[in-house]
Scaffold this active site. Sequence first.
Site, short mmCIF file in Angstrom:
data_model
loop_
_atom_site.label_atom_id
_atom_site.label_comp_id
_atom_site.label_asym_id
_atom_site.label_seq_id
_atom_site.Cartn_x
_atom_site.Cartn_y
_atom_site.Cartn_z
N HIS A 142 0.84 -1.21 0.00
CA HIS A 142 0.00 0.00 0.00
C HIS A 142 0.87 1.26 0.00
O HIS A 142 1.86 1.32 0.73
CB HIS A 142 -0.86 -0.04 1.27
CG HIS A 142 -1.93 0.96 1.33
ND1 HIS A 142 -1.89 2.02 2.20
CD2 HIS A 142 -3.08 1.09 0.64
CE1 HIS A 142 -2.99 2.75 2.04
NE2 HIS A 142 -3.72 2.20 1.10
N ASP A 163 -7.13 14.54 -5.98
CA ASP A 163 -6.71 13.21 -5.49
C ASP A 163 -7.92 12.52 -4.88
O ASP A 163 -8.37 12.90 -3.79
CB ASP A 163 -5.61 13.43 -4.43
CG ASP A 163 -5.12 12.13 -3.84
OD1 ASP A 163 -5.34 11.07 -4.43
OD2 ASP A 163 -4.49 12.19 -2.76
N MET A 164 -8.47 11.56 -5.57
CA MET A 164 -9.72 10.96 -5.08
C MET A 164 -9.78 9.44 -5.25
O MET A 164 -9.26 8.88 -6.20
CB MET A 164 -10.91 11.54 -5.85
CG MET A 164 -10.87 11.30 -7.35
SD MET A 164 -12.49 11.53 -8.11
CE MET A 164 -12.88 9.87 -8.63
N ALA A 165 -10.44 8.78 -4.29
CA ALA A 165 -10.84 7.40 -4.47
C ALA A 165 -11.99 7.40 -5.47
O ALA A 165 -12.72 8.39 -5.57
CB ALA A 165 -11.32 6.82 -3.13
N GLY A 200 -7.21 20.69 -3.91
CA GLY A 200 -5.96 20.78 -3.15
C GLY A 200 -5.91 22.00 -2.25
O GLY A 200 -5.10 22.07 -1.31
N LYS A 255 -20.25 5.81 -14.21
CA LYS A 255 -19.06 6.58 -14.59
C LYS A 255 -17.88 6.26 -13.66
O LYS A 255 -16.75 6.06 -14.10
CB LYS A 255 -19.37 8.08 -14.58
CG LYS A 255 -20.45 8.45 -15.58
CD LYS A 255 -20.79 9.92 -15.51
CE LYS A 255 -21.98 10.21 -16.41
NZ LYS A 255 -22.37 11.61 -16.37
N SER A 272 -6.40 -1.18 -5.46
CA SER A 272 -6.52 -1.56 -4.05
C SER A 272 -7.48 -2.76 -3.98
O SER A 272 -8.03 -3.17 -5.00
CB SER A 272 -6.98 -0.39 -3.19
OG SER A 272 -8.30 -0.05 -3.48
P1 NAI Z 1 -11.74 13.51 -0.83
O1 NAI Z 1 -13.13 13.10 -1.17
O2 NAI Z 1 -11.50 14.07 0.52
O3 NAI Z 1 -11.23 14.59 -1.89
C1 NAI Z 1 -11.23 14.31 -3.27
C2 NAI Z 1 -10.73 15.51 -4.05
O4 NAI Z 1 -11.73 16.53 -4.05
C3 NAI Z 1 -9.46 16.16 -3.48
O5 NAI Z 1 -8.58 16.45 -4.53
C4 NAI Z 1 -9.94 17.45 -2.85
O6 NAI Z 1 -8.96 18.48 -2.95
C5 NAI Z 1 -11.14 17.76 -3.71
N1 NAI Z 1 -12.13 18.56 -2.98
C6 NAI Z 1 -12.79 18.19 -1.85
N2 NAI Z 1 -13.62 19.18 -1.47
C7 NAI Z 1 -13.48 20.17 -2.38
C8 NAI Z 1 -14.09 21.47 -2.55
N3 NAI Z 1 -14.97 21.94 -1.68
N4 NAI Z 1 -13.71 22.20 -3.60
C9 NAI Z 1 -12.78 21.75 -4.48
N5 NAI Z 1 -12.18 20.55 -4.37
C10 NAI Z 1 -12.54 19.78 -3.34
O7 NAI Z 1 -10.73 12.30 -1.07
P2 NAI Z 1 -11.00 10.71 -0.98
O8 NAI Z 1 -11.67 10.27 -2.21
O9 NAI Z 1 -11.62 10.40 0.35
O10 NAI Z 1 -9.49 10.14 -0.99
C11 NAI Z 1 -8.65 10.33 0.16
C12 NAI Z 1 -7.27 9.78 -0.07
O11 NAI Z 1 -7.30 8.37 -0.10
C13 NAI Z 1 -6.55 10.20 -1.35
O12 NAI Z 1 -5.30 10.72 -0.96
C14 NAI Z 1 -6.35 8.89 -2.13
O13 NAI Z 1 -5.16 8.86 -2.90
C15 NAI Z 1 -6.29 7.91 -0.99
N6 NAI Z 1 -6.58 6.53 -1.40
C16 NAI Z 1 -5.54 5.65 -1.48
C17 NAI Z 1 -5.76 4.33 -1.80
C18 NAI Z 1 -4.61 3.37 -1.91
O14 NAI Z 1 -4.84 2.19 -2.10
N7 NAI Z 1 -3.38 3.82 -1.84
C19 NAI Z 1 -7.12 3.82 -2.07
C20 NAI Z 1 -8.13 4.85 -2.01
C21 NAI Z 1 -7.87 6.15 -1.66
#
Ligand code: NAI
Length: 349
Positions: free
Chosen positions: A116, A174-176, A306, A224, A140
């Site tokens: 991971h 950066d989003m799941a 971001g 999607k 993942s």
């Molecule tokens: P999230 O839903 O908190 O945010 C997703 C994106 O939306 C971000 O880029 C954030 O800047 C943007 N965003 C959120 N609110 C906003 C707003 N009001 N205006 C503009 N942009 C906005 O993120 P999520 O989906 O919960 O993911 C969290 C982390 O989990 C990420 O860093 C992802 O890489 C990580 N992840 C890692 C996995 C792995 O296996 N390594 C698997 C799944 C997720």
Amino acid sequence: MRVTKEQLFKLIKEKLMKAGLSEVSANHVSDVLVFADHRGIHSHGAVRVEYYAERIAKGGITVKPEYRLEKTGPASAIYHGDNGPGHEAALYAMEEAVAMAKENGVAIVGVKAISHSGALGYFVEKAAKEGMVAISVCQSDPMVVPFGGTEPYFGTNPIAFSCPTNDDRIITFDMATTVQAWGKILDARSKGKDIPDTWAVDANGMPTTNSRDVHALLPVAGAKGYGLMMMVDILSGALLGLPQGIHVTSMYQDMTQGRNLGQLHIVINPAFFTDPTMFKTQISTMLDGLKQQPAAPGYGEVYYPGERGKLRAEKYDKDGIEIPDDIYNYLISNDVHYDRYHGKNRFAE
Ligand code: NAI
């Protein structure tokens, strides 16, 4: 508990070294975890340390990995991760990708056989700080139903994108590819709370509000998001000769073996497509334009991806980073881990 960035880094690093990582690897992993907590991505910060410590201690993460870069073309490579710490292998692979893109204009580097790797925004931001545009995707373990299905097939397969500007702002999207992270279900369960009916399904594939009944997560935006998570799986799995979809290893079941996960970095050097200074100015102008957009009721202002993380980091620099007490107590304890994950069901509790 509130801690400074430096305190958190030291606590995490010490714990990872105690579990068996070298100091160099512990530095790299700690940096990615602190990056996440510092920006408010608490699902991928200190909360994960005990899991990593157990996997390291049980042999499921190679502590002396033999990393190897295999150049497969002028702009392509495979970075062999030897099932070492994913955070470290993904970082080294991104450094190689940036160097290749500086030379050749573009680079695609597959990171093969890793554990991971945490919050993907960390890796693409590194590239943006070098003036590059970057995308990173990774597999993942299966916990999401395909659109219209009842059983988990794909993982929460994240997508990260970063782009520089001509000032100190960096776009990091950066989003799941799920509506919500699995951590949010665990959080609701631990508090005995319901969840919105858009997050997950029960064993019959029906939307559920009962966090205890959750059988699998839902893709973001229906068909999607399902298409996007499939795309991520193909790019970071089959394309690298790795297991795909339902065959991707579980995070929790066997902590003694490497997970063989894949990740793919795509790096683009703007200088090979346009005037790089003009490009960065154009992106800054776009962000200025977005910031001037009127906000809808209840939103306060329009943010760029971001930006909220950056604001959170600035706040944490003043007030300290908020860490749950149980995580803090674990980090300051002498214990390496509490045998909580090995052999657990597919989503651990
Ligand atoms: P999230 O839903 O908190 O945010 C997703 C994106 O939306 C971000 O880029 C954030 O800047 C943007 N965003 C959120 N609110 C906003 C707003 N009001 N205006 C503009 N942009 C906005 O993120 P999520 O989906 O919960 O993911 C969290 C982390 O989990 C990420 O860093 C992802 O890489 C990580 N992840 C890692 C996995 C792995 O296996 N390594 C698997 C799944 C997720």
